[in-house]
Design a protein around this motif. Structure first.
Motif, PDB file in Angstrom:
ATOM      1  N   LEU A  37       0.849  -1.195   0.000  1.00 53.64           N
ATOM      2  CA  LEU A  37       0.000   0.000   0.000  1.00 53.64           C
ATOM      3  C   LEU A  37       0.887   1.249   0.000  1.00 53.64           C
ATOM      4  CD1 LEU A  37      -2.834  -1.076   2.474  1.00 53.64           C
ATOM      5  CD2 LEU A  37      -2.970  -0.874  -0.029  1.00 53.64           C
ATOM      6  N   ARG A  38       1.956   1.221   0.777  1.00 53.60           N
ATOM      7  CA  ARG A  38       2.889   2.357   0.837  1.00 53.60           C
ATOM      8  C   ARG A  38       3.644   2.528  -0.486  1.00 53.60           C
ATOM      9  NH1 ARG A  38       8.022   0.985   4.096  1.00 53.60           N
ATOM     10  NH2 ARG A  38       8.429   0.089   2.039  1.00 53.60           N
ATOM     11  N   ASP A  39       3.999   1.399  -1.134  1.00 53.22           N
ATOM     12  CA  ASP A  39       4.922   1.420  -2.283  1.00 53.22           C
ATOM     13  C   ASP A  39       4.231   1.454  -3.642  1.00 53.22           C
ATOM     14  OD1 ASP A  39       7.161   1.542  -0.763  1.00 53.22           O
ATOM     15  OD2 ASP A  39       7.803  -0.533  -1.101  1.00 53.22           O
ATOM     16  N   ARG A  40       2.990   1.869  -3.698  1.00 51.77           N
ATOM     17  CA  ARG A  40       2.267   1.858  -4.975  1.00 51.77           C
ATOM     18  C   ARG A  40       3.078   2.506  -6.107  1.00 51.77           C
ATOM     19  NH1 ARG A  40      -3.948   3.710  -6.105  1.00 51.77           N
ATOM     20  NH2 ARG A  40      -3.882   3.401  -8.354  1.00 51.77           N
ATOM     21  N   GLU A  41       3.653   3.683  -5.850  1.00 47.14           N
ATOM     22  CA  GLU A  41       4.388   4.393  -6.914  1.00 47.14           C
ATOM     23  C   GLU A  41       5.625   3.644  -7.366  1.00 47.14           C
ATOM     24  OE1 GLU A  41       5.429   8.547  -6.860  1.00 47.14           O
ATOM     25  OE2 GLU A  41       3.533   8.966  -5.821  1.00 47.14           O
ATOM     26  N   HIS A  42       6.234   2.919  -6.454  1.00 47.78           N
ATOM     27  CA  HIS A  42       7.458   2.164  -6.720  1.00 47.78           C
ATOM     28  C   HIS A  42       7.162   0.891  -7.531  1.00 47.78           C
ATOM     29  CE1 HIS A  42      11.130  -0.074  -5.730  1.00 47.78           C
ATOM     30  NE2 HIS A  42      10.485  -0.910  -4.964  1.00 47.78           N
ATOM     31  N   LEU A  43       5.941   0.354  -7.366  1.00 51.58           N
ATOM     32  CA  LEU A  43       5.651  -0.978  -7.930  1.00 51.58           C
ATOM     33  C   LEU A  43       4.729  -0.986  -9.138  1.00 51.58           C
ATOM     34  CD1 LEU A  43       5.001  -2.833  -4.543  1.00 51.58           C
ATOM     35  CD2 LEU A  43       7.069  -2.957  -5.953  1.00 51.58           C
ATOM     36  N   GLU A  44       3.697  -0.122  -9.139  1.00 48.87           N
ATOM     37  CA  GLU A  44       2.578  -0.315 -10.058  1.00 48.87           C
ATOM     38  C   GLU A  44       2.972  -0.282 -11.532  1.00 48.87           C
ATOM     39  OE1 GLU A  44      -0.687   2.429  -9.548  1.00 48.87           O
ATOM     40  OE2 GLU A  44      -2.141   0.859 -10.050  1.00 48.87           O
ATOM     41  N   MET A  45       3.942   0.596 -11.877  1.00 49.55           N
ATOM     42  CA  MET A  45       4.269   0.727 -13.308  1.00 49.55           C
ATOM     43  C   MET A  45       5.022  -0.480 -13.874  1.00 49.55           C
ATOM     44  SD  MET A  45       7.124   3.716 -13.041  1.00 49.55           S
ATOM     45  CE  MET A  45       7.388   3.848 -14.787  1.00 49.55           C
ATOM     46  N   TRP A  46       5.460  -1.392 -12.999  1.00 54.07           N
ATOM     47  CA  TRP A  46       6.218  -2.557 -13.469  1.00 54.07           C
ATOM     48  C   TRP A  46       5.440  -3.852 -13.335  1.00 54.07           C
ATOM     49  CZ3 TRP A  46       9.538   0.163 -15.820  1.00 54.07           C
ATOM     50  CH2 TRP A  46      10.143   1.269 -15.218  1.00 54.07           C
ATOM     51  N   GLU A  47       4.215  -3.778 -12.813  1.00 51.25           N
ATOM     52  CA  GLU A  47       3.506  -5.021 -12.511  1.00 51.25           C
ATOM     53  C   GLU A  47       2.365  -5.282 -13.498  1.00 51.25           C
ATOM     54  OE1 GLU A  47       2.389  -5.532  -8.453  1.00 51.25           O
ATOM     55  OE2 GLU A  47       4.498  -5.494  -7.825  1.00 51.25           O
TER      56      GLU A  47
END
Ligand code: ACO
Length: 209
Positions: A37-47
């Motif tokens: 939930l905290r890392d949405r910006e870090h993860l979403e564009m690669w998943e």
């Protein structure tokens, strides 16, 4: 029981701390959800593009069904779903999926790491541990990793771990809402010599503890 599963890999000392890799657990729910939930910006564009909003897909209560699905695939020998820990704390996931046996004996590998411990050698160490494991104990001969050309950190991870670039898959995966090109990286067992972990250790990038 399928070859190579379940398994605990490590420990390995990397700059971020003591790295371990072990099967996903139901009780990972709290940390898994908090970090994602905290890392949405870090993860979403690669998943892979998901169904429904990020907060729902990554809520505490959405882990049990994901964990059950992963466990089912693992029990059928189609997947090796691991949690990454650093100094005993949840730090991400690394998964070997779409395991094909018979004369192909190949699978893909994918990973993500908590934003608060990136650039500490965690993903590289985890890729090396898991690759050596599936070649030595999982009955596999080849692993493939597909990465968006824009994903500089992940391209670095694969290069450091000892994977080779094989080509570009155009409009390959539905990631972050669109069909994205991906570089295909791969490694086969005979290229790994004494193992990818041994190579990292020899280069001073990790230490066995
Ligand atoms: N520009 C250039 N290099 C960068 C940048 C950047 N913005 N950010 C990190 N790097 C480099 C680091 O310096 C390091 O290289 P170095 O050791 O030569 O200095 C490398 O990228 C990262 O290596 P590690 O520390 O081993 O990897 P880390 O534990 O930080 O995890 C990961 C990398 C998994 C890509 C992490 O950033 C992440 O979770 N990203 C979001 C999800 C993701 O992209 N997953 C991979 C999808 S592709 C696949 O699964 C095959």
């Amino acid at each position: 029981r399928h070859p190579g599963w379940p398994a605990k890999l490590g420990p390995l000392r990397v700059p971020a701390g003591i790295l371990d890799v072990r099967p996903v657990r139901l009780r990972d729910a709290g940390e898994w959800s908090r970090v994602r939930l905290r890392d949405r910006e870090h993860l979403e564009m690669w998943e892979p593009t998901g169904v429904g909003p990020w907060p729902d897909r990554n809520a505490f209560w959405s882990w049990p069904s994901q964990w059950l699905a992963l466990r089912g695939l693992a029990r059928r020998g189609q997947c090796l779903p691991f949690t990454i820990t650093v100094d005993g704390h949840f730090a991400g996931q690394i998964t070997v999926g779409n395991v094909i046996r018979a004369s192909l004996r190949s699978a893909w590998i994918g990973y993500w790491v908590s934003s608060d411990i990136v650039r500490g050698g965690v993903a590289t160490g985890a890729v090396a541990l898991v690759t050596d494991h599936v070649f030595n104990f999982g009955g596999l001969h080849r692993l493939e990793a597909t990465v968006r050309p824009e994903n500089t950190p992940s391209l670095r991870v694969l290069a450091k771990a000892g994977y080779r670039q094989e080509g570009l898959f155009e409009r390959y995966l539905d990631v972050a809402g669109g069909w994205r090109d991906h570089f295909c990286y791969a490694v086969t067992k005979e290229e790994t010599g004494d193992g990818l972990v041994s190579r990292l250790v020899a280069k001073g990038l990790a230490e066995r503890v």
